[in-house]
Structures are given as C-alpha cells and as structure tokens.
Scaffold this motif. Structure first.
Motif, PDB file in Angstrom:
ATOM      1  N   UNK A 190       6.097 -35.770 -11.303  1.00 16.12           N
ATOM      2  CA  UNK A 190       6.361 -35.603 -10.576  1.00 16.12           C
ATOM      3  C   UNK A 190       6.202 -36.215  -9.083  1.00 16.12           C
ATOM      4  N   UNK A 191       5.497 -36.894  -9.282  1.00 14.58           N
ATOM      5  CA  UNK A 191       5.251 -37.295  -8.138  1.00 14.58           C
ATOM      6  C   UNK A 191       4.655 -36.931  -6.305  1.00 14.58           C
ATOM      7  N   UNK A 192       4.420 -35.547  -6.595  1.00 13.36           N
ATOM      8  CA  UNK A 192       4.278 -34.420  -6.017  1.00 13.36           C
ATOM      9  C   UNK A 192       3.341 -34.247  -5.129  1.00 13.36           C
ATOM     10  N   UNK A 193       2.578 -34.797  -4.152  1.00 14.17           N
ATOM     11  CA  UNK A 193       0.779 -34.401  -4.513  1.00 14.17           C
ATOM     12  C   UNK A 193       0.182 -34.004  -3.690  1.00 14.17           C
ATOM     13  N   UNK A 194       1.524 -32.533  -2.810  1.00 14.24           N
ATOM     14  CA  UNK A 194       0.750 -32.082  -1.601  1.00 14.24           C
ATOM     15  C   UNK A 194       0.075 -30.788  -2.287  1.00 14.24           C
ATOM     16  N   UNK A 195       0.722 -30.283  -3.708  1.00 10.74           N
ATOM     17  CA  UNK A 195      -0.461 -29.408  -4.159  1.00 10.74           C
ATOM     18  C   UNK A 195      -1.585 -30.399  -4.417  1.00 10.74           C
ATOM     19  N   UNK A 196      -2.145 -31.115  -4.566  1.00 11.41           N
ATOM     20  CA  UNK A 196      -3.201 -31.929  -5.027  1.00 11.41           C
ATOM     21  C   UNK A 196      -3.622 -31.356  -3.687  1.00 11.41           C
ATOM     22  N   UNK A 197      -3.469 -32.006  -2.486  1.00 12.94           N
ATOM     23  CA  UNK A 197      -4.116 -31.323  -1.526  1.00 12.94           C
ATOM     24  C   UNK A 197      -4.446 -29.926  -1.670  1.00 12.94           C
ATOM     25  N   UNK A 198      -3.739 -28.665  -1.658  1.00 11.32           N
ATOM     26  CA  UNK A 198      -4.003 -27.890  -1.375  1.00 11.32           C
ATOM     27  C   UNK A 198      -4.792 -27.201  -2.593  1.00 11.32           C
ATOM     28  N   UNK A 199      -5.048 -27.615  -3.764  1.00 14.18           N
ATOM     29  CA  UNK A 199      -5.996 -27.493  -4.563  1.00 14.18           C
ATOM     30  C   UNK A 199      -7.981 -27.717  -4.675  1.00 14.18           C
ATOM     31  N   UNK A 200      -7.350 -29.451  -3.560  1.00 18.18           N
ATOM     32  CA  UNK A 200      -8.693 -30.113  -3.035  1.00 18.18           C
ATOM     33  C   UNK A 200      -9.214 -29.118  -1.674  1.00 18.18           C
ATOM     34  N   UNK A 201      -8.870 -28.448  -1.134  1.00 19.56           N
ATOM     35  CA  UNK A 201      -8.815 -27.859  -0.273  1.00 19.56           C
ATOM     36  C   UNK A 201      -9.490 -26.530  -0.514  1.00 19.56           C
ATOM     37  N   UNK A 202      -8.987 -25.941  -0.999  1.00 21.25           N
ATOM     38  CA  UNK A 202      -9.218 -24.183  -2.069  1.00 21.25           C
ATOM     39  C   UNK A 202     -10.720 -25.202  -2.982  1.00 21.25           C
ATOM     40  N   UNK A 203     -10.539 -25.911  -3.424  1.00 22.03           N
ATOM     41  CA  UNK A 203     -11.876 -26.560  -4.096  1.00 22.03           C
ATOM     42  C   UNK A 203     -13.628 -26.866  -3.516  1.00 22.03           C
ATOM     43  N   UNK A 204     -12.832 -27.156  -2.613  1.00 21.41           N
ATOM     44  CA  UNK A 204     -13.835 -27.083  -1.252  1.00 21.41           C
ATOM     45  C   UNK A 204     -14.711 -26.269  -0.651  1.00 21.41           C
TER      46      UNK A 204
END
Length: 95
Positions: free
Chosen positions: A52-66
């Motif tokens: 996909x080359x879309x990394x926006x969801x990864x930042x949301x996932x990382x902030x939720x995991x924090x």
C-alpha cells in the motif's frame, strides 16, 4: 519477504505463549502484550511497505499501542500502591 512474515508470525505466537504461561505477575503480562503489539506492528509494516505504501495507519496504531501501555502501567502502579505487589491473583480480589 516471506522470511520476514514468518518471523513476525513467530514473534506473535511466542508473545501469546508467554502471555498464557507467565500469568503470575502483571508486569510480565504487560511486557508480553507489548511484545505482541511490536510483532503486529512489524507485520503491518511489512504488509504496508509491500502493497500500500500508506504509513498513516501505522502512526495511529503506534499511538494507540502507546496509550495501551500507559494504561497498563498506571494499573500496575495503582496495584502496587494498593496491595504492595504485582501478583495477578491479588488483582482478582477486586472483582
């Protein structure tokens, strides 16, 4: 790429195994949950970088995991202040 996905699966299942076997201390359970989240993050990174080359969801996932980690640590601190230990069986007294 296949080896990396297998490593991610192996990390996930080892985290689940530790989570189910080391359920005496809350700190060990929180560490295994964080390991599971890191393996999921690694798997999501591999899939998104491949397709996909879309990394926006990864930042949301990382902030939720924090946020999940912070909530777990706050429960751990309140439990140690209340009971004096992090044994999970003393946490079941609250229910």
């Amino acid at each position: 790429m296949l080896i990396s996905m297998n490593i991610s699966y192996f990390m996930y299942f080892m985290g689940v195994l530790v989570f189910t076997l080391k359920c005496k201390h809350l700190l060990l359970m929180l560490l295994s949950l964080e390991f599971i989240i890191l393996s999921l993050y690694f798997g999501i990174y591999l899939v998104f970088s491949l397709y996909l080359y879309e990394y926006n969801f990864m930042m949301i996932f990382l902030s939720m995991s924090v946020c999940e980690g912070v909530l777990g640590l706050s429960i751990l601190v309140s439990m140690i202040r209340s009971f004096g230990n992090d044994y999970f069986h003393s946490f079941n007294v609250l229910w």
